[in-house]
Design an enzyme around this catalytic site. Structure first.
Site, PDB file in Angstrom:
ATOM      1  N   LYS A 282       0.841  -1.204   0.000  1.00 26.48           N
ATOM      2  CA  LYS A 282       0.000   0.000   0.000  1.00 26.48           C
ATOM      3  C   LYS A 282       0.873   1.249   0.000  1.00 26.48           C
ATOM      4  O   LYS A 282       2.011   1.209   0.487  1.00 26.48           O
ATOM      5  CB  LYS A 282      -0.840   0.034   1.290  1.00 26.48           C
ATOM      6  CG  LYS A 282      -1.983  -0.954   1.341  1.00 26.48           C
ATOM      7  CD  LYS A 282      -2.755  -0.798   2.647  1.00 26.48           C
ATOM      8  CE  LYS A 282      -3.915  -1.775   2.729  1.00 26.48           C
ATOM      9  NZ  LYS A 282      -4.984  -1.515   1.744  1.00 26.48           N
ATOM     10  N   ARG A 356     -10.475 -11.369   1.841  1.00 25.94           N
ATOM     11  CA  ARG A 356     -11.327 -12.421   1.270  1.00 25.94           C
ATOM     12  C   ARG A 356     -10.615 -13.773   1.292  1.00 25.94           C
ATOM     13  O   ARG A 356     -11.248 -14.815   1.393  1.00 25.94           O
ATOM     14  CB  ARG A 356     -11.775 -12.011  -0.147  1.00 25.94           C
ATOM     15  CG  ARG A 356     -10.652 -11.816  -1.118  1.00 25.94           C
ATOM     16  CD  ARG A 356     -11.054 -10.967  -2.322  1.00 25.94           C
ATOM     17  NE  ARG A 356     -11.049  -9.533  -2.013  1.00 25.94           N
ATOM     18  CZ  ARG A 356     -11.331  -8.580  -2.890  1.00 25.94           C
ATOM     19  NH1 ARG A 356     -11.651  -8.894  -4.125  1.00 25.94           N
ATOM     20  NH2 ARG A 356     -11.301  -7.313  -2.529  1.00 25.94           N
TER      21      ARG A 356
HETATM   22  N1  BES Z   1      -8.084  -3.634   4.390  1.00 22.92           N
HETATM   23  C1  BES Z   1      -8.264  -3.215   3.053  1.00 22.92           C
HETATM   24  C2  BES Z   1      -9.560  -2.447   2.832  1.00 22.92           C
HETATM   25  C3  BES Z   1      -9.618  -1.091   3.456  1.00 22.92           C
HETATM   26  C4  BES Z   1      -9.163   0.009   2.763  1.00 22.92           C
HETATM   27  C5  BES Z   1     -10.185  -0.924   4.687  1.00 22.92           C
HETATM   28  C6  BES Z   1      -9.242   1.257   3.321  1.00 22.92           C
HETATM   29  C7  BES Z   1     -10.272   0.320   5.238  1.00 22.92           C
HETATM   30  C8  BES Z   1      -9.811   1.409   4.561  1.00 22.92           C
HETATM   31  C9  BES Z   1      -8.297  -4.414   2.108  1.00 22.92           C
HETATM   32  O1  BES Z   1      -7.523  -5.492   2.496  1.00 22.92           O
HETATM   33  C10 BES Z   1      -7.786  -3.937   0.794  1.00 22.92           C
HETATM   34  O2  BES Z   1      -6.669  -3.516   0.747  1.00 22.92           O
HETATM   35  N2  BES Z   1      -8.631  -3.976  -0.215  1.00 22.92           N
HETATM   36  C11 BES Z   1      -8.284  -3.508  -1.500  1.00 22.92           C
HETATM   37  C12 BES Z   1      -8.829  -4.471  -2.519  1.00 22.92           C
HETATM   38  C13 BES Z   1      -8.303  -4.249  -3.900  1.00 22.92           C
HETATM   39  C14 BES Z   1      -6.843  -4.608  -3.971  1.00 22.92           C
HETATM   40  C15 BES Z   1      -9.093  -5.109  -4.860  1.00 22.92           C
HETATM   41  C16 BES Z   1      -8.892  -2.130  -1.691  1.00 22.92           C
HETATM   42  O3  BES Z   1      -9.997  -1.899  -1.231  1.00 22.92           O
HETATM   43  O4  BES Z   1      -8.225  -1.281  -2.257  1.00 22.92           O
HETATM   44 ZN    ZN Z   2      -5.482  -5.333   1.873  1.00 27.95          ZN
END
Ligand code: BES
Ligand code: ZN
Ligand code: ZN
Length: 515
Positions: A282, A356
């Site tokens: 990230k 997931r």
């Molecule tokens: N934990 C994150 C989702 C999240 C993002 C929660 C911001 C709270 C605030 C999750 O694991 C994630 O990173 N999801 C990605 C999915 C994508 C790679 C398809 C997302 O939402 O960007």
């Molecule tokens: Zn994630």
């Protein structure tokens, strides 16, 4: 905070301050406010006539009273609660939270709340008021040594004039259990990743189980491997912290096992104790917030903590897969293919879509343990905040009755859920060229394709999925709660369990309404 209840008169309350709910456009000349106006020598009337307080939600007016007047307490807080017709349990809870927060800020140590759920159930009123007050005083400032909130409301009294004392007492006790369990979840969610590793999280779950009497099983890596949870392990591989799969079981008294075909509700929560994104790392901006990526799991433990004390007549199962999501030489790489416990193969396109992956095996494991209905909850997608902001939790699933019940139970406790569609067409987006499915479905409908992925593992059970990514963290304080972790869904799920208990006991009328 010491908690008491009273069915006596508000004017006799032996406290520093009394907080009274005031409805929108309410006049001082009628009903209960007439009494308060008389006890304050007409001050309530002059406040309302001045227009300083119109009774809108969140408004407050605070006055000191001369000692020896019509009230034992010498301070009065009027709290606007909005329309009288909309004033229910959820609003009572918010009234109580706003009252204690506002009075604490004025260094008041003992408070009496007059929730005024007129015509409503006194037990519910006491429960909602205590719950709201307990949630209201929570501050996420555990690690502060300066400018910490040192003031504290030490005594709380809830007054419902003329009510049955026993009903008030049991309501207050329920409210305390629910409020403290919401705060338990918030406390876990607030912990930095270093202090909330999977091992520590499992220890906290173990403590809850020991303290309140729940059966617990914590699967360590060898057992997770033995179960064939390759999807869960593919996330854990990058981390030096060992993964844990927590299983909490609540059985009603006298019951030892689940019969074949018996209804068995399972709650499954994402427990990513820190989400760096893994190899699909990230950006660093706001990454610190990813300590709360275990809130779904903390919600499950919080609910089980309350269930153990409230002792409903139905069994409840809690499953929490916990791991960090880290990049390292051992981490799963984009393009890798992993095999879930069910045998399904998954192409990992993006290691940041890890929630997931761990939920897939956790839902499958809940099924293996006999669950017939599964509600999973997770800070799963950033996309849900884009769609619904921090107001509504996204809900999706395969069982409309269960989804409707969650939405309705949420409405009653003041937590909003909004359903997103889950048509089968969306599942095309997660088809892989080389494996059964892939873990991302492209830019479109991110919250839905994430749910479509979990759906692959939830066949054969009634299933609902809660995406709490937008609602589990409050960027701003509200009058009735601090900023930070909200504990969203704990109350909704407890309400759902209570409702189902009533139904199990045959108390529900044929139109589906409870009580
Ligand atoms: N934990 C994150 C989702 C999240 C993002 C929660 C911001 C709270 C605030 C999750 O694991 C994630 O990173 N999801 C990605 C999915 C994508 C790679 C398809 C997302 O939402 O960007
Ligand atoms: Zn994630
Ligand atoms: Zn995540």
């Amino acid at each position: 905070m010491e908690i008491k209840t009273s069915s006596g008169r508000f004017a006799e309350a032996d406290v520093q301050a009394v907080a009274v709910a005031v409805f929108k456009d309410e006049k001082a000349g009628e009903g209960f406010l007439k009494d308060v106006d008389a006890a304050t020598g007409g001050l309530v009337g002059s406040i309302l006539e001045s227009g300083e307080l119109k009774g809108k939600e969140g408004e407050t007016a605070y006055i000191h009273l001369a000692p020896g007047g019509g009230m034992k307490a010498t301070r009065l807080l009027l709290v606007g609660v909005g329309e009288r017709n909309d004033y229910k349990r959820a609003q009572v809870s918010q009234f109580a939270g706003a009252a204690v927060r506002s009075l604490r800020a004025r260094n008041v140590k003992s408070v009496a709340l007059v929730p005024r759920l007129e015509g409503g159930d006194a037990e519910d009123a006491a429960a909602a008021a205590v719950e709201g007050a307990v949630i209201g005083i929570f501050e996420p400032d555990k690690y502060r040594t300066i400018e910490k909130e040192e003031r504290a409301v030490e005594q709380l009294q809830v007054i419902v004039e003329g009510a049955q004392d026993e009903a008030l007492r049991s309501g207050a006790e329920r409210g305390r259990v629910v409020g403290e369990s919401v705060n338990f979840t918030r406390d876990l969610a607030n912990e930095p990743g270093a202090y909330m590793t999977p091992t520590i999280m499992a220890e906290r779950a173990q403590e809850v189980a020991n303290q309140f009497g729940l059966e617990i099983d914590v699967l360590d890596r060898p057992r997770i491997e033995k179960e064939g949870m390759g999807s869960f392990l593919s996330v854990a591989n990058g981390s030096d912290q060992p993964p844990k799969m927590m299983v909490l079981k609540y059985m009603p008294e006298g019951k030892t096992s689940i019969e074949d075909g018996e209804d068995y509700l399972a709650l499954v929560g994402k427990g990513i104790t820190f989400d760096t994104g893994g190899i699909s790392i990230k950006p660093s901006e706001n990454m610190e917030l990813m300590k709360y990526d275990m809130t779904g799991g903390a919600t499950v433990i919080g609910v089980m903590r309350a269930v153990a004390q409230l002792k409903p007549p139905i069994p409840v199962l809690g499953v929490v897969p916990a791991t960090e999501n880290m990049p390292s030489g051992k981490a799963t790489k984009p393009g890798d293919v992993v095999r879930a416990m069910t045998g399904k193969t998954i192409e990992v396109i993006n290691t940041d879509a890890e929630g997931r992956l761990i939920l897939a095996d956790a839902v499958a494991y809940a099924k293996k343990l006999g669950a017939t209905r599964v509600i999973d909850m997770a800070t799963l997608t950033g996309a849900v905040s884009i769609a619904l902001g921090d107001v509504n939790t996204g809900i999706l699933g395969t069982d409309q009755e269960l989804i409707d019940e969650v939405i309705e139970c949420g409405r009653e406790v003041g937590e909003k859920f909004w359903q997103l569609p889950l048509d089968k067409e969306y599942s095309k987006q997660i088809k892989s060229d080389i494996a059964d499915i892939k873990n991302v479905g492209g830019r479109k409908a991110g919250t839905i394709t994430a749910a479509a992925f979990i759906k692959e593992f939830a066949d054969g059970v009634a299933w609902a999925h809660l995406d709490i990514a937008g609602t589990a963290w409050g960027d701003e304080a509200k009058p009735f709660r601090s900023k930070g972790p909200t504990g969203v869904a704990v109350r909704t799920l407890l309400n759902l369990i209570e409702r189902e208990s009533e139904r199990a006991a045959g108390k529900t009328s044929s139109d589906g309404s409870s009580k």
